[in-house]
Design an enzyme around this catalytic site. Sequence first.
Site, PDB file in Angstrom:
ATOM      1  CG  ASP A  16      -1.758   1.224   1.388  1.00 43.24           C
ATOM      2  OD1 ASP A  16      -2.429   1.581   0.398  1.00 43.24           O
ATOM      3  OD2 ASP A  16      -1.767   1.859   2.455  1.00 43.24           O
ATOM      4  CB  SER A  17       0.163   4.818  -0.443  1.00 44.48           C
ATOM      5  OG  SER A  17      -0.881   4.925   0.509  1.00 44.48           O
ATOM      6  CE1 TYR A  48       2.327   5.296  -3.513  1.00 38.07           C
ATOM      7  CE2 TYR A  48       0.819   3.477  -3.966  1.00 38.07           C
ATOM      8  CZ  TYR A  48       2.098   3.931  -3.717  1.00 38.07           C
ATOM      9  OH  TYR A  48       3.134   3.041  -3.678  1.00 38.07           O
ATOM     10  N   GLY A  49      -3.032   9.333  -3.320  1.00 37.40           N
ATOM     11  CA  GLY A  49      -4.296   9.912  -3.801  1.00 37.40           C
ATOM     12  C   GLY A  49      -4.167  11.198  -4.578  1.00 37.40           C
ATOM     13  CB  CYS A  79      -3.272   0.570  -2.362  1.00 39.11           C
ATOM     14  SG  CYS A  79      -3.325   2.306  -2.809  1.00 39.11           S
ATOM     15  CG  ASN A  80      -9.687   0.993  -2.578  1.00 43.08           C
ATOM     16  OD1 ASN A  80     -10.666   0.380  -2.961  1.00 43.08           O
ATOM     17  ND2 ASN A  80      -9.278   0.949  -1.324  1.00 43.08           N
ATOM     18  CB  THR A  81      -4.968   5.027  -4.983  1.00 43.78           C
ATOM     19  OG1 THR A  81      -5.841   5.487  -3.943  1.00 43.78           O
ATOM     20  CG2 THR A  81      -4.630   6.166  -5.892  1.00 43.78           C
ATOM     21  CD  GLU A 160       0.883   6.424   5.820  1.00 43.27           C
ATOM     22  OE1 GLU A 160       1.963   5.855   5.816  1.00 43.27           O
ATOM     23  OE2 GLU A 160      -0.178   5.816   5.580  1.00 43.27           O
ATOM     24  CB  CYS A 192      -9.244   5.004   0.904  1.00 43.04           C
ATOM     25  SG  CYS A 192      -7.563   5.290   1.532  1.00 43.04           S
ATOM     26  CB  THR A 193      -6.732  -0.052   2.290  1.00 41.83           C
ATOM     27  OG1 THR A 193      -5.598   0.692   1.801  1.00 41.83           O
ATOM     28  CG2 THR A 193      -7.258  -0.949   1.199  1.00 41.83           C
ATOM     29  CG  HIS A 194      -4.723   5.004   4.630  1.00 42.56           C
ATOM     30  ND1 HIS A 194      -4.255   4.541   3.421  1.00 42.56           N
ATOM     31  CD2 HIS A 194      -3.622   5.425   5.309  1.00 42.56           C
ATOM     32  CE1 HIS A 194      -2.940   4.681   3.377  1.00 42.56           C
ATOM     33  NE2 HIS A 194      -2.529   5.219   4.505  1.00 42.56           N
TER      34      HIS A 194
HETATM   35  N1  DGL Z   1      -4.759   3.336   0.994  1.00 40.72           N
HETATM   36  C1  DGL Z   1      -4.848   3.835  -0.315  1.00 40.72           C
HETATM   37  C2  DGL Z   1      -6.145   3.446  -1.015  1.00 40.72           C
HETATM   38  O1  DGL Z   1      -6.725   2.423  -0.699  1.00 40.72           O
HETATM   39  C3  DGL Z   1      -4.299   5.162  -0.712  1.00 40.72           C
HETATM   40  C4  DGL Z   1      -4.275   6.307   0.214  1.00 40.72           C
HETATM   41  C5  DGL Z   1      -3.321   7.350  -0.309  1.00 40.72           C
HETATM   42  O2  DGL Z   1      -2.125   7.079  -0.304  1.00 40.72           O
HETATM   43  O3  DGL Z   1      -3.784   8.399  -0.788  1.00 40.72           O
HETATM   44  O4  DGL Z   1      -6.589   4.105  -1.915  1.00 40.72           O
END
Ligand code: DGL
Length: 276
Positions: A16-17, A48-49, A79-81, A160, A192-194
């Site tokens: 993930d990011s 990453y977003g 990570c979805n992104t 984060e 988003c996995t966060h």
């Molecule tokens: N956890 C990530 C996701 O699922 C990205 C969050 C990020 O880095 O912006 O999209």
Amino acid sequence: MPQTQATNDAPIGIFDSGVGGLSVLRHVQQQLPHEDLIYFADSGYAPYGDKTEQAIITRALAIADFLIQQGCKALVVACNTATAAAIHLLRERYPDMPIVGVEPGLKPAAAASKTRVIGVLATDRTIASEKFQALHDQLIASTGVQFLTQACTGLADQIEKGELTSPATQALIQQYLSPLADNKADTLVLGCTHYPFVQGLIKQAAQAAGMSLVTVIDTGEPVARQLARLLQQNGIANKARANGHLLAYTTGDPAALRAAFEKLLTLHPPIEKIAV
Ligand code: DGL
């Protein structure tokens, strides 16, 4: 790109990011306790977003190459992104490798919603991606539900930083939920996995905004199930009886990742800083 021959006791790579992928890792550990896992947090490049698609593709390919050099038999893009930007390219590069990605759970949300109005919380980049837009348009056409997409700029950053309950995080969540409540959304997709790590705050804010929330959709569990299925299908599940080992790499600060493992999962894996 040569691939190493997968063996049953080889590890699974999860990336993930940053720390968001830990919300997926916990389900993988629950469902596949005998597997060795390597977690890669790209915190040096997070979030990453707000990056370009090309920047995310470059990171995803570099990380996948690294994990495969470590002998991984399967990859989870937690990570979805990164999934939206790069999973098709990862599958092209490693056609024989089981690769599981994460997508916002629009389909289960469409099935759960009573008001037929669904709020989707995700990064700007995920919402702008072709993959997301295609799924979104297809489900609107087939089910007639309404999706209210809400880019949650800055929220992954707060998580984060370990700010799971701070006033700043609460204010951001309230700000993002308010238009969804006004428009009668009763289902929220954590795209988003966060975000599962602030699920409690999200539920509180939804209630405070007057939302009659039916369901909050997190895809960590189905992703782990899909991984288990692919390992079985490919005959590469780990047959060991002992619990698997976990180790982690980060492109950011190892102390921050150590603190996140402790705070979010009460785990203490060995962590190494790496430039990839
Ligand atoms: N956890 C990530 C996701 O699922 C990205 C969050 C990020 O880095 O912006 O999209």
